[in-house]
Design an enzyme around this catalytic site. Sequence first.
Site, PDB file in Angstrom:
ATOM      1  N   ASP A   1       0.854  -1.043  -0.043  1.00  0.00           N
ATOM      2  CA  ASP A   1       0.013  -0.058   0.012  1.00  0.00           C
ATOM      3  C   ASP A   1       0.765   1.174  -0.001  1.00  0.00           C
ATOM      4  O   ASP A   1       2.031   0.952  -0.230  1.00  0.00           O
ATOM      5  CB  ASP A   1      -1.107   0.050   1.259  1.00  0.00           C
ATOM      6  CG  ASP A   1      -2.521   0.530   0.859  1.00  0.00           C
ATOM      7  OD1 ASP A   1      -2.435   1.865   0.832  1.00  0.00           O
ATOM      8  OD2 ASP A   1      -3.276   0.016   0.695  1.00  0.00           O
TER       9      ASP A   1
ATOM     10  N   HIS B   1      -4.466   4.519   5.158  1.00  0.00           N
ATOM     11  CA  HIS B   1      -5.147   3.867   4.001  1.00  0.00           C
ATOM     12  C   HIS B   1      -4.652   2.191   4.254  1.00  0.00           C
ATOM     13  O   HIS B   1      -5.522   1.282   4.209  1.00  0.00           O
ATOM     14  CB  HIS B   1      -4.835   4.418   2.627  1.00  0.00           C
ATOM     15  CG  HIS B   1      -5.382   3.845   1.488  1.00  0.00           C
ATOM     16  ND1 HIS B   1      -4.896   2.534   0.891  1.00  0.00           N
ATOM     17  CD2 HIS B   1      -6.703   3.965   0.985  1.00  0.00           C
ATOM     18  CE1 HIS B   1      -5.876   2.076  -0.111  1.00  0.00           C
ATOM     19  NE2 HIS B   1      -6.872   2.732  -0.157  1.00  0.00           N
TER      20      HIS B   1
ATOM     21  N   SER C   1     -10.711   0.405  -3.257  1.00  0.00           N
ATOM     22  CA  SER C   1      -9.896  -0.029  -2.372  1.00  0.00           C
ATOM     23  C   SER C   1     -10.357  -0.946  -0.913  1.00  0.00           C
ATOM     24  O   SER C   1      -9.629  -1.645  -0.651  1.00  0.00           O
ATOM     25  CB  SER C   1      -9.235   1.136  -1.553  1.00  0.00           C
ATOM     26  OG  SER C   1      -8.271   1.817  -2.237  1.00  0.00           O
TER      27      SER C   1
END
Length: 733
Positions: free
Chosen positions: A137, A164, A352
């Site tokens: 990521d 994230h 995502s």
Amino acid sequence: MNTYNFTYRTSSILILLFLVFSAANIVNGQTSKQRLSIAANDKKTELANFKSNLVSEYALEKTRLHEVAKQNNWKLKETLASGKKIELQGIGTDGSPLYYETYSDEAGLVSRASTLNTDGMMGLHLDGDGMKVGVWDAGVALSNHIEYTSRLTIGDENADVDPHATRVSGSIISTGLKKDAKGVASMAKIVSHDWTRDKIEVADAAADGLLLSNHSYGIKADRVPDWYFGAYTKVAQDWDKIMYNAPYYLMVTAAGNAQKSRDNETPTYGKTADGFDVLLGFTISKNNITVAGANSDIDKNGNLKSADVSTYSSFGPVDDGRIKPDIAGNGGSVLSTDSASNTSYNTSSGTSMATPGVTGSLLLLQQYNMELYGSYMKAATLKGLALHTADDIDAQGPDYKMGWGIMNSKNAAEVLNNKDFSSHVAEESLENGEEFSFEITANGNETLIASISWTDVESSFINSGELNNTTAALVNDLDIRITKNGQTFLPWKLNAGQANNAATKGDNRVDPFERIEIPNAEGTYTITVSHKGDLVNNAQDFSLIVSGVQMTTCSINAPEDISLEETEASSVNLTWNASEDALYEIQYKEVHQQNWTTEYISVNNFSWNGLLLDTTYSFRLRTFCSQNIASEFSEVATFTFSGEDTVLETLNALSADSEIPFSVYPNPAVDEIQLNVQTSETSVYRIMSTSGVELKMDSATNARINVSDLPSGLYVLQIQDFNVNKSTKFYKY
């Protein structure tokens, strides 16, 4: 031409049962031995050489990036106003800057994986124990969050902690201390990396036995020229090469959120505003799974009621017309772990957040296959299983918005469980010039579906700047056909030039996955797998999955007409009625012993030796029709051994308080079962999974029970009425 006839053989069940019960002592999850076994199937030399090339390329690219970025005043890293991080990761063949960005905007998480979890409706207790997944990521996840703590390790020690990456990781493995934030595989482990050296690190991990990795990021769509969209470029080629040389490793990537971005002004189909042809980078790889975002309504029994693609999710096609995205994950505001503190949470979405739900579901299916059969599936089998069992939204085949439909972990697990009973799952290999065929019989209760999936050799062709080049990336083109009485059934295909049209059936020349469906199938069909041209490397492994079939003529009823045919000085010979294609389990003991002795035999008789005079013994029997599908045990029979004068004394039903044997019909059932005993107004039924999880409970006053909402499988039915307690097993198609 090689022809295979899959008539069921009890010797195969004996071997499988031996393997499974031998594996029962193995701790769930990947052991070092299992990782070594997976690694042994990798093409070690090719992977090592390719990794060496990647390392050299990375060193040169890093130096070049800094020089060119300085010349053009490009930022190497940037945090946008939305908080999203982007980073310059490469320079295209035409000199375009290639920035990676995370694909997170609003929400999404796959449903139905919960049906596999502990306390899920299937009673499978699959939570990812000991299983490991890699997450690459924008940065690494917060390692000490209370939702996973020691189950997450950092692969890049100097990388920045990223919110994230933390949300993505939590969606896969969070324990569920905050219930709504529970991950799909809540006891699995993650190794967290940043995206800087993703290909190099994945090549290493795959060589060491890594099964799955999650990539919820990709190339930023508004900073590349139009020819990049849908183009098979070097980054897609590199990832295909890694997966081809590590056949158990599967990359799962987000499709992106560019549907409404209007970044591609010259799509292969329609107008820019239509949202087609906005996939790029490694999302276009042949061998991975690319995940779209979807909004769906799923009932409490795991059935899809409605679904549509999310407004942000990127559409295909890719330039050669392949079906991309491959599958869709469920959308909706996802609560997950956050990196602000080790007790913080946040909601987000986009493809995502749909992607880790699919990754976690695939991990559980690998765990389930290991529990059932003592091995992991190849990546082509796992991918094929997911696409074979996905919920087709409109029953008109795949599309360029959500691929083959919504991920359905429940359906996939049922196909695995029913292997050799009502489904067939096999890993095969086709040699150059060879044809593979065999006959199957439709079970008449569901649509006959057959599919092939293969991990293809990376294409030697890569696009270096041509707009909408339609050269096929597929190298080894396999074909599946089904025939019956002169009629040929063809697989689904799409047309990139008519991207919004429904799928048609014909010769698919671009996809490394092909699926044929025959509704209302009856009788015997022939499945044939062949190939076009010459196969690169002279052979191609492929995975074959068939559902809606009758793989055995065995009847899942407990043995009947049990008798003592012969007795000698210290032995008896037991016999019972035979069931075609069956394997039998016999359990026996002295009547006062606590534990049964168990044996498996393929004939309908058993010689019991070493018996003592005036000693009472008991035994019971059940029928196995496949490794996982078995009948209830027969009534317990007892006898006191008296030499040649020995006779069966009692046949004690499972319901010791009832003289009437208890059963249901039809068995197997489709929509409804009926009881063969009268019930009263106070009667209550319970339907349990074979592991003891209660699934349904209601009044049993009319002796009819609706089972249409149950997934396929074996169940225990209990009837209770005051002190009466009867039980039996039934199979639901």
